[in-house]
Design a protein around this motif. Structure first.
Motif, PDB file in Angstrom:
ATOM      1  N   ASP A 142       0.580  -1.031   0.150  1.00 26.93           N
ATOM      2  CA  ASP A 142       0.181  -0.055   0.194  1.00 26.93           C
ATOM      3  C   ASP A 142       0.698   1.585   0.069  1.00 26.93           C
ATOM      4  N   PRO A 143       0.712   1.984  -0.898  1.00 28.92           N
ATOM      5  CA  PRO A 143       1.411   3.645  -0.962  1.00 28.92           C
ATOM      6  C   PRO A 143       1.082   4.630   0.549  1.00 28.92           C
ATOM      7  N   SER A 144       0.358   4.115   0.459  1.00 25.49           N
ATOM      8  CA  SER A 144      -0.228   5.271   2.145  1.00 25.49           C
ATOM      9  C   SER A 144       1.034   4.287   3.806  1.00 25.49           C
ATOM     10  N   GLU A 145       2.136   5.630   3.829  1.00 25.59           N
ATOM     11  CA  GLU A 145       2.831   5.357   5.560  1.00 25.59           C
ATOM     12  C   GLU A 145       1.579   4.593   6.206  1.00 25.59           C
ATOM     13  N   ASN A 146       0.636   5.293   6.626  1.00 23.31           N
ATOM     14  CA  ASN A 146       0.251   5.048   7.979  1.00 23.31           C
ATOM     15  C   ASN A 146      -0.932   3.677   7.769  1.00 23.31           C
ATOM     16  N   ILE A 147      -0.641   2.762   6.315  1.00 18.43           N
ATOM     17  CA  ILE A 147      -0.982   0.939   6.469  1.00 18.43           C
ATOM     18  C   ILE A 147       0.401   0.515   6.781  1.00 18.43           C
ATOM     19  N   LEU A 179      19.608   0.538  11.516  1.00 17.95           N
ATOM     20  CA  LEU A 179      18.782   1.854  12.332  1.00 17.95           C
ATOM     21  C   LEU A 179      19.184   1.994  13.421  1.00 17.95           C
ATOM     22  N   SER A 180      19.099   3.401  13.822  1.00 17.31           N
ATOM     23  CA  SER A 180      19.313   4.044  15.231  1.00 17.31           C
ATOM     24  C   SER A 180      17.941   3.833  15.450  1.00 17.31           C
ATOM     25  N   ASN A 181      18.267   4.177  17.026  1.00 16.12           N
ATOM     26  CA  ASN A 181      17.023   4.483  17.346  1.00 16.12           C
ATOM     27  C   ASN A 181      15.670   5.064  17.572  1.00 16.12           C
ATOM     28  N   SER A 182      14.463   4.918  17.006  1.00 13.78           N
ATOM     29  CA  SER A 182      13.935   6.541  16.936  1.00 13.78           C
ATOM     30  C   SER A 182      12.072   6.685  17.501  1.00 13.78           C
ATOM     31  N   GLU A 183      12.477   5.370  18.604  1.00 11.86           N
ATOM     32  CA  GLU A 183      11.785   5.749  19.417  1.00 11.86           C
ATOM     33  C   GLU A 183      10.571   5.571  19.229  1.00 11.86           C
ATOM     34  N   ASN A 184       9.658   4.849  18.709  1.00 11.51           N
ATOM     35  CA  ASN A 184       8.607   4.182  17.933  1.00 11.51           C
ATOM     36  C   ASN A 184       8.397   5.689  16.718  1.00 11.51           C
ATOM     37  N   ARG A 185       9.125   6.134  16.008  1.00 11.98           N
ATOM     38  CA  ARG A 185       8.824   7.195  14.871  1.00 11.98           C
ATOM     39  C   ARG A 185       8.882   6.733  13.801  1.00 11.98           C
ATOM     40  N   LEU A 186       8.650   7.389  12.414  1.00 15.50           N
ATOM     41  CA  LEU A 186       9.174   6.397  11.624  1.00 15.50           C
ATOM     42  C   LEU A 186      10.799   6.930  10.872  1.00 15.50           C
ATOM     43  N   GLN A 187      11.104   5.516  10.737  1.00 19.87           N
ATOM     44  CA  GLN A 187      12.965   5.388  10.118  1.00 19.87           C
ATOM     45  C   GLN A 187      12.738   5.590   8.915  1.00 19.87           C
ATOM     46  N   THR A 188      13.110   5.831   7.986  1.00 16.08           N
ATOM     47  CA  THR A 188      12.829   6.651   6.291  1.00 16.08           C
ATOM     48  C   THR A 188      14.854   5.758   5.889  1.00 16.08           C
ATOM     49  N   HIS A 209       5.734   0.453   7.304  1.00  8.20           N
ATOM     50  CA  HIS A 209       5.119   1.343   6.185  1.00  8.20           C
ATOM     51  C   HIS A 209       5.405   1.526   5.506  1.00  8.20           C
ATOM     52  N   ALA A 210       6.309   1.541   4.447  1.00  5.87           N
ATOM     53  CA  ALA A 210       6.312   1.234   2.555  1.00  5.87           C
ATOM     54  C   ALA A 210       7.636   1.254   1.985  1.00  5.87           C
ATOM     55  N   LEU A 211       7.547   0.358   1.195  1.00  5.90           N
ATOM     56  CA  LEU A 211       7.919  -0.146   0.744  1.00  5.90           C
ATOM     57  C   LEU A 211       8.391  -0.062  -0.847  1.00  5.90           C
ATOM     58  N   LYS A 212       9.225   0.807  -1.307  1.00  5.39           N
ATOM     59  CA  LYS A 212       9.683   1.955  -2.531  1.00  5.39           C
ATOM     60  C   LYS A 212      10.366   1.716  -3.443  1.00  5.39           C
ATOM     61  N   PHE A 213      10.526   1.930  -4.876  1.00  7.30           N
ATOM     62  CA  PHE A 213      11.613   1.386  -5.398  1.00  7.30           C
ATOM     63  C   PHE A 213      11.412   2.118  -6.931  1.00  7.30           C
ATOM     64  N   ASP A 214      12.900   2.422  -7.208  1.00  6.86           N
ATOM     65  CA  ASP A 214      12.719   3.938  -8.328  1.00  6.86           C
ATOM     66  C   ASP A 214      13.810   2.818  -9.255  1.00  6.86           C
TER      67      ASP A 214
END
Length: 141
Positions: free
Chosen positions: A27-32, A88-97, A126-131
């Motif tokens: 799903d393209p939405s990062e909320n899903i 990855l560093s700990n983002s404390e429940n925030r999104l990691q990009t 939350h998201a996986l996108k390829f270019d």
């Protein structure tokens, strides 16, 4: 173009929660999102009905500590090659990009991601996108 429009599907996942199923990865939405269930490692495979060319990967997660990504252009999901391994560093429940540009364009039929460790018992994708970058199609997935 979203993964859902590119004939992609999740062909395997190590866990599935009915409220946060593996198909949410597409799903393209990062909320899903897809939520792992418990222990590590956790993994999933995205399969494309027709191979795609990728040059860049964008991966949005939460509570992921370490992951590794693989790809193969084989008809069957075997003989994977490592694309990227990252802590990855700990983002404390925030999104990691995480955005990673490959040194060359890759033809991909099956894409596998293994979450090796997390900062919590549960992690989410939350998201996986390829270019496609500057390849023959130039498409974004």
């Amino acid at each position: 173009m979203a993964l859902t429009d590119s004939n992609a599907f999740v062909s395997m996942s190590s866990s599935a929660d009915q409220d946060y199923p593996p198909s949410n990865i597409l799903d393209p939405s990062e909320n899903i999102f897809w939520m792992t269930t418990g222990l590590y490692p956790q993994e999933f495979i995205v399969t494309f009905k027709e191979p795609i060319d990728i040059r860049e990967i964008r991966f949005v997660t939460s509570n992921v500590k370490r992951f590794v990504m693989f790809s193969t252009s084989n008809q069957e999901p075997k003989n994977f090659e490592t694309i990227l391994e990252k802590t990855l560093s700990n983002s404390e429940n925030r999104l990691q990009t995480t955005t990673h540009t490959l040194d060359r364009s890759l033809e991909v039929r099956h894409f596998k991601c293994v979450i090796l460790a997390g900062y919590d018992s549960f992690a989410s994708v939350h998201a996986l996108k390829f270019d496609g970058g500057n390849n023959r199609s130039g498409k974004k997935y």
